[in-house]
Design a protein around this motif. Structure first.
Motif, PDB file in Angstrom:
ATOM      1  N   PRO A  95     -13.492  21.405  -2.493  1.00  9.67           N
ATOM      2  CA  PRO A  95     -14.009  21.932  -0.828  1.00  9.67           C
ATOM      3  C   PRO A  95     -13.582  23.206  -0.548  1.00  9.67           C
ATOM      4  N   VAL A  96     -12.443  23.623  -1.275  1.00  7.81           N
ATOM      5  CA  VAL A  96     -11.907  25.374  -1.000  1.00  7.81           C
ATOM      6  C   VAL A  96     -12.259  26.194  -2.320  1.00  7.81           C
ATOM      7  N   PHE A  97     -13.043  25.836  -3.072  1.00  9.17           N
ATOM      8  CA  PHE A  97     -13.290  26.586  -4.319  1.00  9.17           C
ATOM      9  C   PHE A  97     -13.814  27.865  -3.757  1.00  9.17           C
ATOM     10  N   ARG A  98     -14.488  28.155  -2.884  1.00  6.81           N
ATOM     11  CA  ARG A  98     -15.315  29.422  -2.524  1.00  6.81           C
ATOM     12  C   ARG A  98     -14.032  30.340  -1.637  1.00  6.81           C
ATOM     13  N   PHE A  99     -13.210  29.957  -1.413  1.00  5.82           N
ATOM     14  CA  PHE A  99     -12.088  30.654  -0.875  1.00  5.82           C
ATOM     15  C   PHE A  99     -11.116  31.101  -1.528  1.00  5.82           C
ATOM     16  N   PRO A 100     -10.835  32.470  -1.763  1.00  2.00           N
ATOM     17  CA  PRO A 100     -10.083  33.075  -2.634  1.00  2.00           C
ATOM     18  C   PRO A 100      -8.469  32.700  -2.666  1.00  2.00           C
ATOM     19  N   ASN A 101      -7.867  32.757  -1.265  1.00  2.00           N
ATOM     20  CA  ASN A 101      -6.527  32.369  -1.157  1.00  2.00           C
ATOM     21  C   ASN A 101      -6.152  31.090  -0.488  1.00  2.00           C
ATOM     22  N   TRP A 102      -6.890  30.242  -0.791  1.00  2.00           N
ATOM     23  CA  TRP A 102      -6.526  28.999   0.098  1.00  2.00           C
ATOM     24  C   TRP A 102      -5.216  27.961  -0.782  1.00  2.00           C
ATOM     25  N   ASN A 103      -4.380  27.675   0.176  1.00  2.00           N
ATOM     26  CA  ASN A 103      -3.190  26.959  -0.217  1.00  2.00           C
ATOM     27  C   ASN A 103      -2.987  25.781   0.696  1.00  2.00           C
ATOM     28  N   TYR A 104      -3.039  24.373   0.272  1.00  3.77           N
ATOM     29  CA  TYR A 104      -2.674  23.251   0.928  1.00  3.77           C
ATOM     30  C   TYR A 104      -1.207  23.248   1.528  1.00  3.77           C
ATOM     31  N   ASN A 105      -0.906  24.196   2.581  1.00  2.00           N
ATOM     32  CA  ASN A 105       0.530  24.123   3.073  1.00  2.00           C
ATOM     33  C   ASN A 105       0.978  22.937   3.686  1.00  2.00           C
ATOM     34  N   ASN A 106      -0.084  22.040   4.030  1.00  2.00           N
ATOM     35  CA  ASN A 106       0.197  20.994   4.856  1.00  2.00           C
ATOM     36  C   ASN A 106       0.408  19.833   3.757  1.00  2.00           C
ATOM     37  N   LEU A 107       0.369  19.936   2.453  1.00  4.04           N
ATOM     38  CA  LEU A 107       0.763  18.775   1.535  1.00  4.04           C
ATOM     39  C   LEU A 107       1.785  19.228   0.654  1.00  4.04           C
ATOM     40  N   SER A 108       2.630  18.254   0.028  1.00  6.99           N
ATOM     41  CA  SER A 108       3.386  18.411  -0.852  1.00  6.99           C
ATOM     42  C   SER A 108       3.600  17.349  -1.792  1.00  6.99           C
ATOM     43  N   THR A 109       2.878  16.262  -1.578  1.00  8.81           N
ATOM     44  CA  THR A 109       2.816  15.002  -2.649  1.00  8.81           C
ATOM     45  C   THR A 109       1.725  14.214  -2.154  1.00  8.81           C
ATOM     46  N   VAL A 110       1.297  13.964  -3.366  1.00 12.41           N
ATOM     47  CA  VAL A 110      -0.056  12.945  -3.594  1.00 12.41           C
ATOM     48  C   VAL A 110       0.675  11.602  -4.189  1.00 12.41           C
ATOM     49  N   LEU A 111       0.422  10.524  -3.471  1.00 13.16           N
ATOM     50  CA  LEU A 111       0.890   9.289  -3.953  1.00 13.16           C
ATOM     51  C   LEU A 111      -0.279   8.426  -4.256  1.00 13.16           C
ATOM     52  N   ILE A 112      -0.364   7.966  -5.546  1.00 12.75           N
ATOM     53  CA  ILE A 112      -1.439   7.528  -6.107  1.00 12.75           C
ATOM     54  C   ILE A 112      -1.261   5.952  -6.314  1.00 12.75           C
ATOM     55  N   TYR A 113      -1.802   4.941  -5.626  1.00 12.18           N
ATOM     56  CA  TYR A 113      -1.701   3.743  -5.831  1.00 12.18           C
ATOM     57  C   TYR A 113      -2.718   3.088  -6.679  1.00 12.18           C
ATOM     58  N   PRO A 114      -2.468   1.913  -7.563  1.00 14.30           N
ATOM     59  CA  PRO A 114      -3.380   1.446  -8.587  1.00 14.30           C
ATOM     60  C   PRO A 114      -4.581   0.754  -7.800  1.00 14.30           C
ATOM     61  N   ASP A 115      -4.589   0.610  -6.742  1.00 10.04           N
ATOM     62  CA  ASP A 115      -5.997  -0.255  -6.170  1.00 10.04           C
ATOM     63  C   ASP A 115      -6.165   0.130  -4.761  1.00 10.04           C
ATOM     64  N   TYR A 116      -6.829  -0.543  -3.882  1.00 10.68           N
ATOM     65  CA  TYR A 116      -6.826  -0.298  -2.680  1.00 10.68           C
ATOM     66  C   TYR A 116      -5.743  -0.939  -2.051  1.00 10.68           C
ATOM     67  N   PHE A 117      -5.418  -0.370  -0.589  1.00 11.15           N
ATOM     68  CA  PHE A 117      -4.121  -0.934  -0.084  1.00 11.15           C
ATOM     69  C   PHE A 117      -4.417  -1.069   1.540  1.00 11.15           C
ATOM     70  N   ASN A 118      -3.478  -1.892   2.191  1.00  7.92           N
ATOM     71  CA  ASN A 118      -3.551  -2.066   3.542  1.00  7.92           C
ATOM     72  C   ASN A 118      -2.713  -0.924   4.420  1.00  7.92           C
ATOM     73  N   GLU A 119      -2.823  -1.377   5.720  1.00  8.19           N
ATOM     74  CA  GLU A 119      -2.266  -0.549   6.845  1.00  8.19           C
ATOM     75  C   GLU A 119      -0.708  -0.356   6.479  1.00  8.19           C
ATOM     76  N   ASP A 120      -0.286  -1.385   5.803  1.00 10.95           N
ATOM     77  CA  ASP A 120       1.291  -1.656   5.528  1.00 10.95           C
ATOM     78  C   ASP A 120       1.428  -0.906   4.136  1.00 10.95           C
ATOM     79  N   LEU A 121       0.453  -0.176   3.582  1.00  8.50           N
ATOM     80  CA  LEU A 121       0.469   0.349   2.279  1.00  8.50           C
ATOM     81  C   LEU A 121       0.737  -0.722   1.164  1.00  8.50           C
ATOM     82  N   GLN A 122       0.525  -1.804   1.422  1.00  7.04           N
ATOM     83  CA  GLN A 122       0.704  -3.030   0.218  1.00  7.04           C
ATOM     84  C   GLN A 122      -0.543  -3.045  -0.415  1.00  7.04           C
TER      85      GLN A 122
END
Length: 258
Positions: A95-122
């Protein structure tokens, strides 16, 4: 005398116009080491990447490296594979490929779960309401994104749908970059276009809610979700979106491309 001044001005303008411009894209590629084996993996799995020129593909890979250097990816209860990381990085870049200097300053970590989860992150089989594919964290999960591995892979393996969970969540982060998640991408949209954009959004949401649109129903729940859902459509099926929703396509193009 005046003719000499005019000629001098024209020469300056000509010099500036002909002078090679140092592009940010070139700078991004400097000192970036990209594994050679990424290219065939991306060709096989990322349709957006496959459609790029050779130089653009090189830039895309460099931007992926930069993203992975600054973002922590953690697998929860499974062993992270390289393809998982590449799909997440590609989702961030698209989504930001055409923007030369974009950084996701509001993101530090991506947690990846094996499957879909609920509101309690279960996410185990005994947990009820496991229907969440991804979300941008708040509170103690501020600056975190949580993704379902199953949804992540489905977003790229299905080439004919209009959805991609990871791209959806990264568009939320873009929306949030101005400090407010409101469905108005102020960092991408010029101020004078805000009112026309909102008028178009609410017209399209009304079509969705009246069952008169092929845009996913979730896009009709709020203008926040409309931006992310329409953004998925724009990147997954751009030609179809342009044919069925030309005004929306042009507006999103002005945000993400122009």
């Amino acid at each position: 005398m005046i003719y000499i001044i005019i000629i001098a001005i024209l020469l300056v303008v000509l010099f500036i116009s002909l002078k090679p411009k140092k592009k940010v894209k070139t700078l991004l590629l400097e000192n970036v080491v990209v594994p050679n084996h990424w290219h065939p993996i991306l060709l096989e799995n990322i349709l957006f990447y496959k459609k790029l020129t050779q130089n653009e593909q090189q830039l895309f890979r460099a931007k992926m490296v930069r993203f992975l250097e600054t973002t922590n990816i953690e697998a929860i209860h499974f062993e992270l594979e390289e393809l998982d990381s590449l799909l997440i990085a590609a989702s961030a870049v698209i989504p930001v490929f055409r923007f030369p200097n974009w950084n996701y300053n509001n993101l530090s970590t991506v947690l990846i779960y094996p499957d879909y989860f609920n509101e309690d992150l279960q996410f185990n089989n005994k947990s009820k309401g496991r229907n969440i594919a991804g979300l941008v964290g708040t509170g103690r999960f501020e600056n975190h994104m949580i993704l379902s591995r199953k949804a992540l892979h489905l977003g790229f393996s299905n080439k004919t749908d209009k959805g991609n969970t990871a791209i959806h969540e990264f568009i939320h982060l873009i929306d949030k970059a101005d400090g407010v998640t409101d469905g108005i991408p102020k960092v991408l949209l010029d101020k004078q276009y805000t009112i026309p954009y909102l008028q178009l959004v609410h017209r399209k949401m009304e079509e969705i809610n009246n069952d008169k649109s092929d845009i996913r129903n979730y896009g009709g729940t709020s203008q926040i979700e409309f931006l992310a859902v329409a953004g998925e459509y724009f990147f997954e099926r751009p030609k179809l979106l342009k044919r069925k929703h030309p005004e929306l396509y042009e507006m999103l193009e002005s945000c993400f491309v122009v």
